[in-house]
Write an enzyme that holds these catalytic residues in place. Structure first.
Site, PDB file in Angstrom:
ATOM      1  N   TYR A 114       0.829  -1.204   0.000  1.00  0.00           N
ATOM      2  CA  TYR A 114       0.000   0.000   0.000  1.00  0.00           C
ATOM      3  C   TYR A 114       0.866   1.257   0.000  1.00  0.00           C
ATOM      4  O   TYR A 114       1.826   1.388   0.766  1.00  0.00           O
ATOM      5  CB  TYR A 114      -0.922   0.049   1.230  1.00  0.00           C
ATOM      6  CG  TYR A 114      -1.741   1.318   1.279  1.00  0.00           C
ATOM      7  CD1 TYR A 114      -2.750   1.551   0.351  1.00  0.00           C
ATOM      8  CD2 TYR A 114      -1.473   2.321   2.214  1.00  0.00           C
ATOM      9  CE1 TYR A 114      -3.480   2.717   0.354  1.00  0.00           C
ATOM     10  CE2 TYR A 114      -2.198   3.500   2.238  1.00  0.00           C
ATOM     11  CZ  TYR A 114      -3.199   3.687   1.298  1.00  0.00           C
ATOM     12  OH  TYR A 114      -3.915   4.850   1.307  1.00  0.00           O
ATOM     13  N   GLY A 164      -6.609   4.873  -0.580  1.00  0.00           N
ATOM     14  CA  GLY A 164      -7.942   4.923   0.002  1.00  0.00           C
ATOM     15  C   GLY A 164      -8.793   3.780  -0.488  1.00  0.00           C
ATOM     16  O   GLY A 164      -8.407   2.606  -0.444  1.00  0.00           O
TER      17      GLY A 164
END
Length: 512
Positions: free
Chosen positions: A54, A61
């Site tokens: 990530y 998001g």
């Protein structure tokens, strides 16, 4: 010019104020460069692996499920900055933007973000050049950091958007960077996200509010003492032994400040004269209790700020063992709560100050002072409308005391489903601090006039020092009606700039 060195261990409130308000020069510490380099090596190694990480090789998001290939990652980082620079409304103040940029640099230099040293150096260069990105009032929900405000700052690093030059003129950010010999950054994996993901705006405003409120709480103790004196009240309620049996440190400090100002007064103790009083009104007698509770609130808020100043707020973060882990440290709740708490305390301090002013102006409660402190009551209105202005400010303060942090509004397709609203709490606190300085200024104006109208009685030496300094600063004394706005503006400047505290301290020594 002062130089602030940013290392890996956070920063101080004094450094934030120096950079934001005094244009202190910023330099990267050697430890920061080492930590930045080491963390970047970890990010580069992860970026080379096929597994998605990530912020390094994924979307953001609610779009974090998509794996992004090597050929699109630079575009991904540029795009997050461009798309998140979506603020609207009026520009926020230069000092807020400088604090925001400096505090983001502080976290970058921790070595937990994975940003390259040259990006950190560019952030320092922009601050040192006096270039201020255009940041708008609206765009932060106080979770995932102050996203839109920080994005507008990151946009400037890329040489895009508008910024203010050191001369105060708005120009293209690219032109300003070129003029100062600063190369725009070309963001790599994780860097765009790392520049956006922090509580830096709300924290910067908290730090500056604490600095301002420290002055204003001392100022309120002084004006409360002046009002007590003008009302011929008793200073016996300020005795240390009375406050020792309710051991709140802020209360003891406020009482000690008032007692120091009143030492040697010829006006106190006359409450048993023509209109005997067993006790003074609450707004006079309980001034240390109210101001003290606010001081203790300041102390708690200062502790929260110090913890946040030592923090590295980002998501994901680079850990010393080589892991890059997602977390929720960007949530602004700790900062948002104290921002709201300070607004409540400031509103109450303003409220009690206004009650003392009203008492000074009311001939039925002022113990011998003329109505509205007028020169020729009826022909002159005196300070009648000055109190109206003060009352309007207090009313506004009460509205600003409604907490922003009790609200939340979901965003990012319900991924970010609980937010702090800390930026909003910070913005309203700034207004509250401004209003409090004006409220205290009106009490100062009324109390100094009232003391001078007590003919035949000698005020305390500290009170005389305040009155003399105020008059020299353009805060006029008793007399026929005149255009009051300039007098009140002079009083506000006298309070806000710390001159009121300075004048009292020439006699009392340093106040608590």
């Amino acid at each position: 010019m002062q130089t602030v060195v940013v290392g890996t261990s956070g920063t101080t409130a004094a450094d934030v104020v120096a950079v934001a308000r005094q244009n202190a020069r910023v330099e990267l510490g050697d430890d920061a460069v080492v930590a930045l380099t080491a963390a970047r090596e970890i990010v580069d190694a992860l970026a080379a692996k096929p597994e998605p990480v990530y912020g390094v090789s994924t979307g953001f998001g609610a779009l974090a499920t998509r794996h992004i290939g090597h050929d699109l990652r630079a575009q991904l980082q540029r795009n997050i900055v461009r798309s998140h620079a979506a603020g609207m409304g009026p520009r926020v103040e230069r000092e807020v933007v400088r604090a925001l940029m400096f505090l983001r640099l502080k976290t970058v230099c921790s070595g937990h973000t994975g940003v390259r040293p040259q990006v950190a150096q560019t952030m320092a260069d922009v601050l040192n050049a006096g270039i201020t990105p255009v940041v708008h009032e609206y765009g932060s929900l106080g979770c995932s950091g102050d996203l839109a405000p920080l994005s507008h700052c990151a946009l400037t690093l890329m040489g895009e958007g508008e910024a203010e030059g050191p001369d105060g003129t708005l120009r293209s950010a690219g032109e300003l960077l070129a003029e100062h010999g600063i190369a725009p950054v070309e963001l790599r994996e994780k860097e765009g996200l790392a520049l956006l993901n922090g509580t830096d705006g709300m924290l910067g405003m908290l730090v500056m509010a604490l600095a301002d409120l420290d002055v204003l709480y001392k100022s309120a103790d002084i004006t409360a003492a002046l009002s007590l004196e003008a009302l011929l009240g008793t200073a016996k309620v300020l005795a240390p032994e009375l406050h020792a049996i309710r051991p709140h440190p802020g209360q003891a400090a406020a009482a000690a400040n008032m007692l120091a100002v009143l030492t040697g007064s010829g006006l106190t103790g006359h409450h048993q004269d023509d209109a005997p009083r067993v006790q003074d009104a609450y707004s006079v007698r309980c001034a240390p209790q109210v101001a003290g509770a606010g001081r203790d609130t300041l102390a708690h808020a200062r502790t929260v700020a110090e913890r946040e100043l030592a923090a590295a707020v980002d998501n994901p973060v680079v850990l010393p063992d080589g892991r890059v882990e997602s977390n929720g440290n960007f949530h602004g709740a700790p900062v948002a709560y104290v921002l709201d708490f300070l607004a409540v305390a400031a509103a109450d301090l303003g409220s009690i100050a206004e009650r003392r002013t009203d008492r000074l102006l009311d001939k039925n409660r002022s113990h011998g002072l003329p109505p509205f402190l007028a020169d020729d009551a009826g022909v002159d209105s005196g300070l009648m409308i000055a109190q109206y202005t003060q009352a309007a400010l207090v009313s506004e303060m009460k509205r600003l005391a409604v907490p922003a942090s009790a609200d939340s509004i979901p965003s990012s397709a319900m991924q970010e489903d609980h937010v702090s609203m800390g930026w909003s709490a910070a913005r309203k606190l700034r207004t509250a601090v401004d209003n409090l300085s004006r409220i205290i200024a009106v009490e100062l104006y009324a109390a100094t006039r009232a003391i001078e109208l007590r003919e035949g009685l000698t005020p305390a030496p500290a009170s005389r020092a305040v009155i003399e300094a105020a008059r020299k600063a353009g805060v006029e004394g008793p007399g026929p009606d005149r255009f009051l706005a300039p007098d009140l503006a002079a009083a506000e400047k006298f309070v806000r700039g710390g001159d009121l505290v300075g004048a009292a301290e020439t006699v009392t020594g340093p106040l608590a």
